[in-house]
Design a protein around this motif. Structure first.
Motif, PDB file in Angstrom:
ATOM      1  N   GLN A  10     134.079 -25.889  46.737  1.00 32.00           N
ATOM      2  CA  GLN A  10     133.674 -27.240  47.144  1.00 32.00           C
ATOM      3  C   GLN A  10     133.957 -27.341  48.635  1.00 32.00           C
ATOM      4  O   GLN A  10     135.104 -27.488  49.054  1.00 32.00           O
ATOM      5  N   TYR A  11     132.905 -27.211  49.430  1.00 32.54           N
ATOM      6  CA  TYR A  11     133.120 -26.936  50.860  1.00 32.54           C
ATOM      7  C   TYR A  11     133.498 -28.170  51.678  1.00 32.54           C
ATOM      8  O   TYR A  11     134.519 -28.179  52.369  1.00 32.54           O
ATOM      9  N   ASN A  12     132.664 -29.193  51.626  1.00 34.17           N
ATOM     10  CA  ASN A  12     132.927 -30.369  52.459  1.00 34.17           C
ATOM     11  C   ASN A  12     132.412 -31.599  51.719  1.00 34.17           C
ATOM     12  O   ASN A  12     131.268 -31.622  51.269  1.00 34.17           O
ATOM     13  N   ASP A  13     133.246 -32.621  51.583  1.00 38.45           N
ATOM     14  CA  ASP A  13     132.835 -33.820  50.866  1.00 38.45           C
ATOM     15  C   ASP A  13     132.930 -35.071  51.732  1.00 38.45           C
ATOM     16  O   ASP A  13     133.059 -36.187  51.219  1.00 38.45           O
ATOM     17  N   ALA A  14     132.817 -34.910  53.045  1.00 36.15           N
ATOM     18  CA  ALA A  14     132.903 -36.059  53.953  1.00 36.15           C
ATOM     19  C   ALA A  14     131.760 -37.036  53.725  1.00 36.15           C
ATOM     20  O   ALA A  14     131.917 -38.246  53.883  1.00 36.15           O
ATOM     21  N   ARG A  15     130.583 -36.528  53.317  1.00 36.99           N
ATOM     22  CA  ARG A  15     129.414 -37.391  53.150  1.00 36.99           C
ATOM     23  C   ARG A  15     129.153 -37.756  51.690  1.00 36.99           C
ATOM     24  O   ARG A  15     128.207 -38.481  51.394  1.00 36.99           O
ATOM     25  N   GLY A  16     129.973 -37.259  50.763  1.00 37.43           N
ATOM     26  CA  GLY A  16     129.783 -37.583  49.360  1.00 37.43           C
ATOM     27  C   GLY A  16     130.282 -36.460  48.473  1.00 37.43           C
ATOM     28  O   GLY A  16     130.798 -35.441  48.956  1.00 37.43           O
ATOM     29  N   PRO A  17     130.161 -36.614  47.143  1.00 35.62           N
ATOM     30  CA  PRO A  17     130.594 -35.550  46.232  1.00 35.62           C
ATOM     31  C   PRO A  17     129.851 -34.251  46.523  1.00 35.62           C
ATOM     32  O   PRO A  17     128.725 -34.265  47.018  1.00 35.62           O
ATOM     33  N   THR A  18     130.480 -33.147  46.227  1.00 36.03           N
ATOM     34  CA  THR A  18     129.853 -31.863  46.526  1.00 36.03           C
ATOM     35  C   THR A  18     128.767 -31.558  45.498  1.00 36.03           C
ATOM     36  O   THR A  18     128.783 -32.029  44.369  1.00 36.03           O
ATOM     37  N   LYS A  19     127.810 -30.751  45.921  1.00 36.22           N
ATOM     38  CA  LYS A  19     126.628 -30.453  45.103  1.00 36.22           C
ATOM     39  C   LYS A  19     126.223 -29.012  45.345  1.00 36.22           C
ATOM     40  O   LYS A  19     126.165 -28.569  46.490  1.00 36.22           O
ATOM     41  N   GLY A  20     125.961 -28.274  44.278  1.00 35.75           N
ATOM     42  CA  GLY A  20     125.518 -26.908  44.495  1.00 35.75           C
ATOM     43  C   GLY A  20     125.382 -26.125  43.210  1.00 35.75           C
ATOM     44  O   GLY A  20     125.946 -26.480  42.167  1.00 35.75           O
ATOM     45  N   GLY A  21     124.640 -25.039  43.298  1.00 34.69           N
ATOM     46  CA  GLY A  21     124.266 -24.273  42.123  1.00 34.69           C
ATOM     47  C   GLY A  21     125.378 -23.431  41.539  1.00 34.69           C
ATOM     48  O   GLY A  21     126.412 -23.180  42.157  1.00 34.69           O
ATOM     49  N   ILE A  22     125.126 -22.995  40.315  1.00 32.20           N
ATOM     50  CA  ILE A  22     125.968 -22.019  39.620  1.00 32.20           C
ATOM     51  C   ILE A  22     125.117 -20.781  39.400  1.00 32.20           C
ATOM     52  O   ILE A  22     124.032 -20.855  38.818  1.00 32.20           O
ATOM     53  N   ARG A  23     125.592 -19.642  39.896  1.00 35.83           N
ATOM     54  CA  ARG A  23     124.845 -18.392  39.761  1.00 35.83           C
ATOM     55  C   ARG A  23     125.667 -17.379  38.989  1.00 35.83           C
ATOM     56  O   ARG A  23     126.897 -17.354  39.067  1.00 35.83           O
TER      57      ARG A  23
END
Length: 424
Positions: free
Chosen positions: A70-83
């Motif tokens: 979870q890289y950066n959440d300054a602008r909101g909850p983190t979002k990203g794929g699962i591979r």
């Protein structure tokens, strides 16, 4: 500057580094960023590894390794794929999560970036084993994900069925319906209209916006598309339906060319029947290398990374390159093409339509108010064109590449959010 992501990915031979990551260190210098700003961007907020046993069809237990960043959440909850990939490393996932933070900021959706996955080869798992592995992984990370924490999505070797298993397992753990925990679901379980072709459609919106700026008429242009999988096929279909002339397409077996233009709907039917686009009637078979060198005005790499490189860049004739694939143009080739005034629409902008519609899916899940297709199309077009206009404006003002402009714009957005929070 200390060793960072740029240097790390060069030593990671198992994965392909992206052009955006290669340019970040140059951008840091260009923006005269402080040590504090660089350190903040260079480190993920949270990254962790889990180990868990799964009973295989043979009856024996096997240990699996899973990661989430979870890289950066300054602008909101983190979002990203699962591979799922046998060579997956947490260092590589950190780079991908960083780029997802950049992409979300670029198209102005209130997410930070994340990535995760399991170290496994899905081709070696039965369907039952794949489900048990997925559910076990979610049990390990359930406390760290959630609709307002971190929202997974499909990625390499994962699909909507795996997203359903993730949804179901999370809801079993929390004992409540939580459709917004994951995106990329079937429509019947809270998925969004347009999602299945959103990446392609977002790229088409960007291409049309670029052509409008350049005052180009689609009726006089030839388009070549490398890659006829999900993204390339849908891009070809949408462009064809919008009146573009598609003169060449290719898949992993090879390509076809017809100067007068292909009937894409018939090519798609041929692909489904035979497994490839080659040998389509009244066309000339070509190689993937020949497709890249096609005498076309618009070239759309929609397959693999590093397809346009120093060795073949002088054969490229296109005036616009729309990167629907991730990093299809190398750094060396990009510089040469820019010197020739070729417009390269970077991947972080061109293929951002997928995460935009994922955001729409999340909104609909939270509100339990599901949109008709026309509303999704309208809002996707608005998001993509607004992002393009911002990037193009910076590009013109600073006489820089669109990639540099996109990265600069995104980084500044993230740092501004961190500054508002008092972290800088």
């Amino acid at each position: 500057m200390k060793e960072n992501k740029i240097e790390r990915i060069h030593s990671d031979s198992a994965m392909t580094c992206t052009l955006c990551m290669q340019e970040m260190e140059i951008l840091y210098d260009h923006l005269a960023m402080s040590t504090e700003e660089i350190d903040l961007l260079d480190m993920p907020k949270r990254s962790f590894t889990v180990h868990f046993p799964v009973r295989m069809d043979s009856g024996r237990m096997k240990m699996f390794v899973g990661h989430r960043v979870q890289y950066n959440d300054a602008r909101g909850p983190t979002k990203g794929g699962i591979r799922y990939h046998p060579d997956l490393t947490i260092e590589y996932l950190q780079d991908l999560a960083f780029l997802m933070s950049i992409k979300c900021a670029l198209v102005d959706i209130p997410f930070g970036g994340a990535k995760g996955g399991i170290v496994t080869n899905t081709k070696e798992l039965s369907r039952g084993e794949l489900e048990r592995v997925t559910r076990a992984y979610i049990r390990e990370i359930a406390d760290y994900i959630g609709p307002l924490k971190d929202i997974p999505a499909p990625d390499v070797y994962t699909d909507e069925q795996i997203m359903v298993w993730i949804l179901d397992e999370f809801e079993r753990i929390k004992r409540e319906h939580t459709p917004s925990i994951v995106t990329g679901k079937p429509i019947e379980l809270g998925g969004s209209q347009v999602r299945k072709y959103s990446t392609s459609l977002g790229g088409v919106y960007i291409l049309e916006a670029a052509m409008k700026k350049l005052e180009l008429d689609k009726s006089s242009l030839c388009v070549a598309i490398q890659g006829f999988g999900k993204v390339g096929l849908n891009a070809a279909r949408i462009l064809y339906e919008n009146g573009f002339t598609i003169c060449a397409v290719s898949d992993s077996s090879g390509g076809i060319f017809k100067e007068e233009g292909l009937d894409i709907m018939e090519v798609i039917d041929h692909k489904y029947k035979t497994g490839s686009v080659i040998d389509f009637p009244e066309t000339r078979n070509i190689t993937n290398e020949e497709l890249l060198a096609t005498d076309c005005e618009i070239l759309i790499p929609a397959a693999l990374s590093k397809q346009i490189k120093r060795e073949n860049v002088n054969d490229i004739k296109a005036k616009i390159i729309l990167e629907l694939a991730n990093a299809p143009v190398t750094m060396d080739a990009s510089r040469i093409l820019l010197d020739r005034s070729v417009i390269i629409v970077p991947d972080i902008l061109a293929n951002a339509g997928g995460v935009v519609v994922s955001y729409f899916e999340w909104i609909q899940n939270l509100s339990q108010d599901y949109w008709e297709e026309d509303k999704v199309l309208e809002r996707l077009q608005q998001k993509m064109i607004t992002a393009f206009d911002k990037v193009y404006e910076i590009c013109m003002e600073q006489d820089c590449s669109m990639r540099r402009a996109a990265l600069q714009f995104s980084v500044r957005r993230i740092l501004y959010a961190e500054r508002l929070r008092g972290n800088l």
